[in-house]
Design a protein around this motif. Structure first.
Motif, PDB file in Angstrom:
ATOM      1  N   THR A  21       0.600  -1.657  -0.015  1.00  0.00           N
ATOM      2  CA  THR A  21       0.126   0.471  -0.051  1.00  0.00           C
ATOM      3  C   THR A  21       0.823   1.208   0.156  1.00  0.00           C
ATOM      4  O   THR A  21       0.089   2.295  -0.926  1.00  0.00           O
ATOM      5  CB  THR A  21      -0.932  -0.199   1.061  1.00  0.00           C
ATOM      6  OG1 THR A  21      -0.043   0.161   2.364  1.00  0.00           O
ATOM      7  CG2 THR A  21      -2.081  -0.949   1.122  1.00  0.00           C
ATOM      8  N   VAL A  22       2.373   1.773   0.495  1.00  0.00           N
ATOM      9  CA  VAL A  22       2.802   2.435   0.867  1.00  0.00           C
ATOM     10  C   VAL A  22       3.555   2.545   0.216  1.00  0.00           C
ATOM     11  O   VAL A  22       4.830   3.507   0.399  1.00  0.00           O
ATOM     12  CB  VAL A  22       2.836   2.976   2.458  1.00  0.00           C
ATOM     13  CG1 VAL A  22       2.059   3.493   2.958  1.00  0.00           C
ATOM     14  CG2 VAL A  22       4.112   2.002   2.795  1.00  0.00           C
ATOM     15  N   GLY A  23       4.677   1.207  -0.694  1.00  0.00           N
ATOM     16  CA  GLY A  23       5.235   1.001  -1.679  1.00  0.00           C
ATOM     17  C   GLY A  23       6.584   0.629  -0.354  1.00  0.00           C
ATOM     18  O   GLY A  23       6.493   0.792   1.173  1.00  0.00           O
ATOM     19  N   LEU A  24       7.575   0.012  -1.345  1.00  0.00           N
ATOM     20  CA  LEU A  24       9.022  -0.358   0.133  1.00  0.00           C
ATOM     21  C   LEU A  24       9.249   1.079   0.676  1.00  0.00           C
ATOM     22  O   LEU A  24      10.082   0.636   1.496  1.00  0.00           O
ATOM     23  CB  LEU A  24       9.970  -0.609  -1.177  1.00  0.00           C
ATOM     24  CG  LEU A  24       9.964  -2.644  -1.613  1.00  0.00           C
ATOM     25  CD1 LEU A  24      10.276  -3.116  -2.001  1.00  0.00           C
ATOM     26  CD2 LEU A  24       9.923  -3.349   0.014  1.00  0.00           C
ATOM     27  N   GLY A  25       9.120   1.882  -0.297  1.00  0.00           N
ATOM     28  CA  GLY A  25       9.549   3.139  -0.143  1.00  0.00           C
ATOM     29  C   GLY A  25       9.077   3.824   1.593  1.00  0.00           C
ATOM     30  O   GLY A  25      10.145   4.800   2.022  1.00  0.00           O
ATOM     31  N   GLY A  26       8.248   3.366   1.107  1.00  0.00           N
ATOM     32  CA  GLY A  26       7.687   4.405   2.465  1.00  0.00           C
ATOM     33  C   GLY A  26       7.109   3.624   3.358  1.00  0.00           C
ATOM     34  O   GLY A  26       6.829   3.542   4.813  1.00  0.00           O
ATOM     35  N   ILE A  27       8.134   2.389   3.565  1.00  0.00           N
ATOM     36  CA  ILE A  27       8.043   2.013   4.789  1.00  0.00           C
ATOM     37  C   ILE A  27       9.532   2.220   5.734  1.00  0.00           C
ATOM     38  O   ILE A  27      10.672   2.395   5.305  1.00  0.00           O
ATOM     39  CB  ILE A  27       7.838   0.488   4.530  1.00  0.00           C
ATOM     40  CG1 ILE A  27       6.940  -0.338   4.462  1.00  0.00           C
ATOM     41  CG2 ILE A  27       8.934  -0.472   5.807  1.00  0.00           C
ATOM     42  CD1 ILE A  27       7.191  -1.782   3.840  1.00  0.00           C
ATOM     43  N   THR A  28       9.453   2.351   7.081  1.00  0.00           N
ATOM     44  CA  THR A  28      10.231   3.332   7.353  1.00  0.00           C
ATOM     45  C   THR A  28      10.172   2.109   8.995  1.00  0.00           C
ATOM     46  O   THR A  28       9.270   1.512   9.225  1.00  0.00           O
ATOM     47  CB  THR A  28      10.434   4.215   8.134  1.00  0.00           C
ATOM     48  OG1 THR A  28       8.808   4.449   9.354  1.00  0.00           O
ATOM     49  CG2 THR A  28      10.642   5.062   7.126  1.00  0.00           C
ATOM     50  N   ILE A  29      11.506   2.043   9.586  1.00  0.00           N
ATOM     51  CA  ILE A  29      11.450   1.176  10.785  1.00  0.00           C
ATOM     52  C   ILE A  29      10.606   1.849  12.248  1.00  0.00           C
ATOM     53  O   ILE A  29       9.639   1.245  12.883  1.00  0.00           O
ATOM     54  CB  ILE A  29      12.584   1.439  11.997  1.00  0.00           C
ATOM     55  CG1 ILE A  29      14.014   1.014  11.294  1.00  0.00           C
ATOM     56  CG2 ILE A  29      12.440   0.555  13.281  1.00  0.00           C
ATOM     57  CD1 ILE A  29      13.785  -0.865  10.567  1.00  0.00           C
ATOM     58  N   GLY A  30       9.628   3.286  11.551  1.00  0.00           N
ATOM     59  CA  GLY A  30       9.175   3.934  12.424  1.00  0.00           C
ATOM     60  C   GLY A  30       7.159   3.078  12.527  1.00  0.00           C
ATOM     61  O   GLY A  30       6.846   2.862  13.134  1.00  0.00           O
ATOM     62  N   ALA A  45      16.925  -3.748  15.535  1.00  0.00           N
ATOM     63  CA  ALA A  45      17.089  -5.328  16.397  1.00  0.00           C
ATOM     64  C   ALA A  45      17.160  -6.624  15.025  1.00  0.00           C
ATOM     65  O   ALA A  45      18.323  -6.626  15.018  1.00  0.00           O
ATOM     66  CB  ALA A  45      16.747  -5.863  17.706  1.00  0.00           C
ATOM     67  N   HIS A  46      16.396  -6.481  14.874  1.00  0.00           N
ATOM     68  CA  HIS A  46      15.584  -7.733  13.287  1.00  0.00           C
ATOM     69  C   HIS A  46      16.481  -6.559  11.975  1.00  0.00           C
ATOM     70  O   HIS A  46      16.869  -7.561  11.283  1.00  0.00           O
ATOM     71  CB  HIS A  46      14.727  -7.382  13.786  1.00  0.00           C
ATOM     72  CG  HIS A  46      13.270  -8.805  14.215  1.00  0.00           C
ATOM     73  ND1 HIS A  46      13.636 -10.264  14.365  1.00  0.00           N
ATOM     74  CD2 HIS A  46      13.398  -8.425  15.531  1.00  0.00           C
ATOM     75  CE1 HIS A  46      13.186 -10.278  15.691  1.00  0.00           C
ATOM     76  NE2 HIS A  46      12.903  -9.369  16.408  1.00  0.00           N
ATOM     77  N   PHE A  47      16.115  -5.768  11.873  1.00  0.00           N
ATOM     78  CA  PHE A  47      17.056  -5.299  10.370  1.00  0.00           C
ATOM     79  C   PHE A  47      17.802  -4.386  10.431  1.00  0.00           C
ATOM     80  O   PHE A  47      18.259  -3.974   9.298  1.00  0.00           O
ATOM     81  CB  PHE A  47      15.822  -4.821   9.636  1.00  0.00           C
ATOM     82  CG  PHE A  47      14.408  -5.494   9.419  1.00  0.00           C
ATOM     83  CD1 PHE A  47      14.219  -6.821   8.832  1.00  0.00           C
ATOM     84  CD2 PHE A  47      13.739  -5.828  10.550  1.00  0.00           C
ATOM     85  CE1 PHE A  47      13.149  -7.389   9.378  1.00  0.00           C
ATOM     86  CE2 PHE A  47      12.294  -6.686  10.587  1.00  0.00           C
ATOM     87  CZ  PHE A  47      12.370  -7.627  10.041  1.00  0.00           C
ATOM     88  N   LYS A  48      18.154  -3.342  11.376  1.00  0.00           N
ATOM     89  CA  LYS A  48      19.559  -2.694  11.653  1.00  0.00           C
ATOM     90  C   LYS A  48      19.708  -1.874  10.470  1.00  0.00           C
ATOM     91  O   LYS A  48      19.255  -0.405  10.587  1.00  0.00           O
ATOM     92  CB  LYS A  48      20.489  -3.707  11.053  1.00  0.00           C
ATOM     93  CG  LYS A  48      21.023  -4.608  11.486  1.00  0.00           C
ATOM     94  CD  LYS A  48      21.286  -4.310  13.106  1.00  0.00           C
ATOM     95  CE  LYS A  48      22.085  -5.617  13.525  1.00  0.00           C
ATOM     96  NZ  LYS A  48      21.136  -5.300  15.042  1.00  0.00           N
ATOM     97  N   SER A  49      18.397  -1.527   9.357  1.00  0.00           N
ATOM     98  CA  SER A  49      17.621  -0.449   8.506  1.00  0.00           C
ATOM     99  C   SER A  49      17.070  -0.532   7.502  1.00  0.00           C
ATOM    100  O   SER A  49      17.064  -1.218   7.431  1.00  0.00           O
ATOM    101  CB  SER A  49      19.963  -0.778   7.430  1.00  0.00           C
ATOM    102  OG  SER A  49      19.738  -1.264   6.324  1.00  0.00           O
ATOM    103  N   LYS A  50      17.017   0.783   7.227  1.00  0.00           N
ATOM    104  CA  LYS A  50      15.765   0.744   6.221  1.00  0.00           C
ATOM    105  C   LYS A  50      15.908  -0.607   4.163  1.00  0.00           C
ATOM    106  O   LYS A  50      14.771  -1.351   4.418  1.00  0.00           O
ATOM    107  CB  LYS A  50      15.297   2.111   5.717  1.00  0.00           C
ATOM    108  CG  LYS A  50      14.406   2.507   4.671  1.00  0.00           C
ATOM    109  CD  LYS A  50      13.461   3.115   4.594  1.00  0.00           C
ATOM    110  CE  LYS A  50      12.675   3.649   4.008  1.00  0.00           C
ATOM    111  NZ  LYS A  50      12.360   5.326   3.247  1.00  0.00           N
ATOM    112  N   GLU A  51      17.118   0.079   4.019  1.00  0.00           N
ATOM    113  CA  GLU A  51      17.990  -0.948   3.017  1.00  0.00           C
ATOM    114  C   GLU A  51      17.413  -2.988   3.710  1.00  0.00           C
ATOM    115  O   GLU A  51      16.861  -2.547   2.062  1.00  0.00           O
ATOM    116  CB  GLU A  51      18.725  -0.919   2.674  1.00  0.00           C
ATOM    117  CG  GLU A  51      19.423  -1.642   1.117  1.00  0.00           C
ATOM    118  CD  GLU A  51      20.817  -0.986   0.622  1.00  0.00           C
ATOM    119  OE1 GLU A  51      21.609  -1.804   1.345  1.00  0.00           O
ATOM    120  OE2 GLU A  51      21.156  -0.015   0.176  1.00  0.00           O
ATOM    121  N   SER A  52      18.059  -3.221   4.560  1.00  0.00           N
ATOM    122  CA  SER A  52      18.036  -4.846   5.038  1.00  0.00           C
ATOM    123  C   SER A  52      16.509  -4.812   5.275  1.00  0.00           C
ATOM    124  O   SER A  52      16.212  -6.427   4.792  1.00  0.00           O
ATOM    125  CB  SER A  52      19.189  -4.457   6.433  1.00  0.00           C
ATOM    126  OG  SER A  52      18.775  -6.469   6.843  1.00  0.00           O
TER     127      SER A  52
END
Length: 194
Positions: A21-30, A45-52
């Motif tokens: 719905t929001v696209g990969l770019g629209g997903i943030t850790i928050g 702790a699970h993903f470390k970064s938005k790219e990961s």
């Protein structure tokens, strides 16, 4: 499966739904933390970064596609029945998912170089290779014309699936699946031994 792996899968399920719905770019850790009802630090702790996170969302979606679309199709008889099963399984899977994440991400990432786009390209190429290879079994079984080209068939079959996605998701055409099946039947008929 360990509790950590179960938690990670649940997070990636939520992330995949959100990404459609929001696209990969629209997903943030928050945003994901809020949707998954977890803390940002726990998610980090699970993903470390938005790219990961984006790379793991694509891998999770690919695993789901293999488990729900490809593996069941490979359990059907070789040849045309398997080609049909792969097509029908994708329609069912995409509709059940609320659309195909790979299709949604394709327009988002087509001109954005980097590891996430590279992963999406690999996923799409694997899908086209699978379509071509399954069609090849139909050639070896004598179901299709000897001069039929598997890569061309895969290209056209994927085109039907992409058209269905656009028609059903964007245009909300209730006849989209029927139209896709009709186009697929014409494609099969053209490839069959006469």
């Amino acid at each position: 499966m360990s509790k950590g792996a179960e938690t990670r899968d649940a997070i990636l399920d939520t992330a995949s739904r959100l990404a459609r719905t929001v696209g990969l770019g629209g997903i943030t850790i928050g945003t994901l933390a809020s949707s998954a009802k977890l803390s940002k630090s726990g998610l980090y702790a699970h993903f470390k970064s938005k790219e990961s996170l984006q790379l793991q969302i694509l891998e999770h979606a690919r695993s789901g596609l293999v488990a729900e679309v490809v593996a069941p199709a490979l359990a059907t008889p070789r040849g045309e029945p398997r080609v049909r099963a792969l097509f029908e399984n994708w329609l069912t899977w995409a509709d059940k998912q609320g659309g195909c994440l790979f299709v949604a991400a394709s327009s988002e990432l087509d001109d954005r170089p980097g590891p996430v786009r590279d992963q999406l390209v690999r996923c799409q190429q694997d899908w086209l290779d699978t379509l071509a290879e399954v069609f090849r079994t139909g050639l070896s079984e004598g179901h299709f014309r000897a001069d039929a080209e598997p890569e061309q068939f895969a290209f056209e079959e994927d085109g039907v699936l992409l058209s269905h996605h656009l028609s059903s998701r964007l245009l909300r055409d209730e006849r989209s699946a029927d139209r896709a099946r009709s186009a697929f039947e014409a494609l099969l008929d053209n490839a069959r031994v006469k």
